[in-house]
Scaffold this motif. Sequence first.
Motif, PDB file in Angstrom:
ATOM      1  N   LEU A  55       0.832  -1.200   0.000  1.00 58.19           N
ATOM      2  CA  LEU A  55       0.000   0.000   0.000  1.00 58.19           C
ATOM      3  C   LEU A  55       0.869   1.254   0.000  1.00 58.19           C
ATOM      4  O   LEU A  55       0.608   2.201  -0.740  1.00 58.19           O
ATOM      5  CB  LEU A  55      -0.950  -0.004   1.201  1.00 58.19           C
ATOM      6  CG  LEU A  55      -1.839   1.223   1.358  1.00 58.19           C
ATOM      7  CD1 LEU A  55      -2.772   1.366   0.158  1.00 58.19           C
ATOM      8  CD2 LEU A  55      -2.650   1.123   2.653  1.00 58.19           C
ATOM      9  N   GLN A  56       1.918   1.256   0.802  1.00 61.28           N
ATOM     10  CA  GLN A  56       2.826   2.412   0.827  1.00 61.28           C
ATOM     11  C   GLN A  56       3.412   2.681  -0.551  1.00 61.28           C
ATOM     12  O   GLN A  56       3.617   3.824  -0.925  1.00 61.28           O
ATOM     13  CB  GLN A  56       3.965   2.187   1.819  1.00 61.28           C
ATOM     14  CG  GLN A  56       3.582   2.451   3.248  1.00 61.28           C
ATOM     15  CD  GLN A  56       4.751   2.301   4.182  1.00 61.28           C
ATOM     16  OE1 GLN A  56       5.389   1.258   4.217  1.00 61.28           O
ATOM     17  NE2 GLN A  56       5.032   3.341   4.942  1.00 61.28           N
ATOM     18  N   ASN A  57       3.652   1.622  -1.304  1.00 55.19           N
ATOM     19  CA  ASN A  57       4.243   1.781  -2.627  1.00 55.19           C
ATOM     20  C   ASN A  57       3.287   2.416  -3.634  1.00 55.19           C
ATOM     21  O   ASN A  57       3.741   3.014  -4.603  1.00 55.19           O
ATOM     22  CB  ASN A  57       4.732   0.434  -3.164  1.00 55.19           C
ATOM     23  CG  ASN A  57       5.922  -0.078  -2.387  1.00 55.19           C
ATOM     24  OD1 ASN A  57       6.684   0.683  -1.817  1.00 55.19           O
ATOM     25  ND2 ASN A  57       6.065  -1.389  -2.349  1.00 55.19           N
ATOM     26  N   ILE A  58       1.973   2.271  -3.420  1.00 60.14           N
ATOM     27  CA  ILE A  58       1.044   2.894  -4.368  1.00 60.14           C
ATOM     28  C   ILE A  58       0.538   4.250  -3.885  1.00 60.14           C
ATOM     29  O   ILE A  58      -0.093   4.972  -4.641  1.00 60.14           O
ATOM     30  CB  ILE A  58      -0.148   1.992  -4.727  1.00 60.14           C
ATOM     31  CG1 ILE A  58      -1.105   1.832  -3.557  1.00 60.14           C
ATOM     32  CG2 ILE A  58       0.289   0.673  -5.284  1.00 60.14           C
ATOM     33  CD1 ILE A  58      -2.511   1.540  -3.990  1.00 60.14           C
ATOM     34  N   MET A  59       0.829   4.588  -2.638  1.00 56.74           N
ATOM     35  CA  MET A  59       0.410   5.899  -2.127  1.00 56.74           C
ATOM     36  C   MET A  59       1.182   6.995  -2.858  1.00 56.74           C
ATOM     37  O   MET A  59       2.313   6.792  -3.294  1.00 56.74           O
ATOM     38  CB  MET A  59       0.651   6.001  -0.624  1.00 56.74           C
ATOM     39  CG  MET A  59      -0.215   5.077   0.220  1.00 56.74           C
ATOM     40  SD  MET A  59      -1.955   5.472   0.185  1.00 56.74           S
ATOM     41  CE  MET A  59      -1.980   6.976   1.142  1.00 56.74           C
ATOM     42  N   ASP A  60       0.568   8.147  -2.986  1.00 59.31           N
ATOM     43  CA  ASP A  60       1.191   9.289  -3.640  1.00 59.31           C
ATOM     44  C   ASP A  60       2.492   9.635  -2.916  1.00 59.31           C
ATOM     45  O   ASP A  60       2.497   9.905  -1.714  1.00 59.31           O
ATOM     46  CB  ASP A  60       0.227  10.482  -3.609  1.00 59.31           C
ATOM     47  CG  ASP A  60       0.715  11.665  -4.415  1.00 59.31           C
ATOM     48  OD1 ASP A  60       1.920  11.732  -4.739  1.00 59.31           O
ATOM     49  OD2 ASP A  60      -0.122  12.534  -4.716  1.00 59.31           O
ATOM     50  N   HIS A  61       3.592   9.604  -3.650  1.00 56.63           N
ATOM     51  CA  HIS A  61       4.905   9.835  -3.037  1.00 56.63           C
ATOM     52  C   HIS A  61       5.086  11.281  -2.572  1.00 56.63           C
ATOM     53  O   HIS A  61       5.948  11.553  -1.735  1.00 56.63           O
ATOM     54  CB  HIS A  61       6.021   9.427  -4.000  1.00 56.63           C
ATOM     55  CG  HIS A  61       5.985   7.964  -4.309  1.00 56.63           C
ATOM     56  ND1 HIS A  61       6.311   6.998  -3.390  1.00 56.63           N
ATOM     57  CD2 HIS A  61       5.621   7.291  -5.436  1.00 56.63           C
ATOM     58  CE1 HIS A  61       6.162   5.791  -3.919  1.00 56.63           C
ATOM     59  NE2 HIS A  61       5.746   5.949  -5.165  1.00 56.63           N
ATOM     60  N   THR A  62       4.268  12.192  -3.075  1.00 50.46           N
ATOM     61  CA  THR A  62       4.382  13.571  -2.594  1.00 50.46           C
ATOM     62  C   THR A  62       3.882  13.709  -1.159  1.00 50.46           C
ATOM     63  O   THR A  62       4.143  14.719  -0.514  1.00 50.46           O
ATOM     64  CB  THR A  62       3.628  14.567  -3.516  1.00 50.46           C
ATOM     65  OG1 THR A  62       2.243  14.240  -3.523  1.00 50.46           O
ATOM     66  CG2 THR A  62       4.188  14.543  -4.930  1.00 50.46           C
ATOM     67  N   LEU A  63       3.181  12.690  -0.667  1.00 48.87           N
ATOM     68  CA  LEU A  63       2.749  12.692   0.741  1.00 48.87           C
ATOM     69  C   LEU A  63       3.925  12.414   1.677  1.00 48.87           C
ATOM     70  O   LEU A  63       3.825  12.628   2.886  1.00 48.87           O
ATOM     71  CB  LEU A  63       1.643  11.656   0.971  1.00 48.87           C
ATOM     72  CG  LEU A  63       0.335  11.900   0.231  1.00 48.87           C
ATOM     73  CD1 LEU A  63      -0.607  10.716   0.418  1.00 48.87           C
ATOM     74  CD2 LEU A  63      -0.316  13.177   0.720  1.00 48.87           C
TER      75      LEU A  63
END
Length: 120
Positions: free
Chosen positions: A61-69
């Motif tokens: 899930l962390q890998n698909i979360m928006d990296h700008t977060l």
Amino acid sequence: MAPEYIESGMITPKLDVFAFWVVLLELLSGRKAAEMNAEGEELLSASIKGVLEGVNVKETLQNIMDHTLRAEYPLDLAFFMAQLARNCVAYDLNARPSMSEAQISVTKILSSSMDWCPPN
């Protein structure tokens, strides 16, 4: 677009649930609702199912979360939002919650987030 609309043009309140949660998935992931890859079109609504059905679910899930977060969000609450999103974009419209049921779930998640302190 919801599968029932694509297949038969059927418009129901559950279509709104599907569409609203696709937009929220776009916000959470920073990705478009549909993207082309080497295997063809990938739908964000379908990819969330794969994320939540595998092993190491929270890491995936962390890998698909928006990296700008920049991982400045409570992972457990993102996980609950992703689970709710998966239910809301279910292929079978009868398996989706109503908008009011989804709103109640989001309210509970929001309430839980009030105790979270972002990392320094």
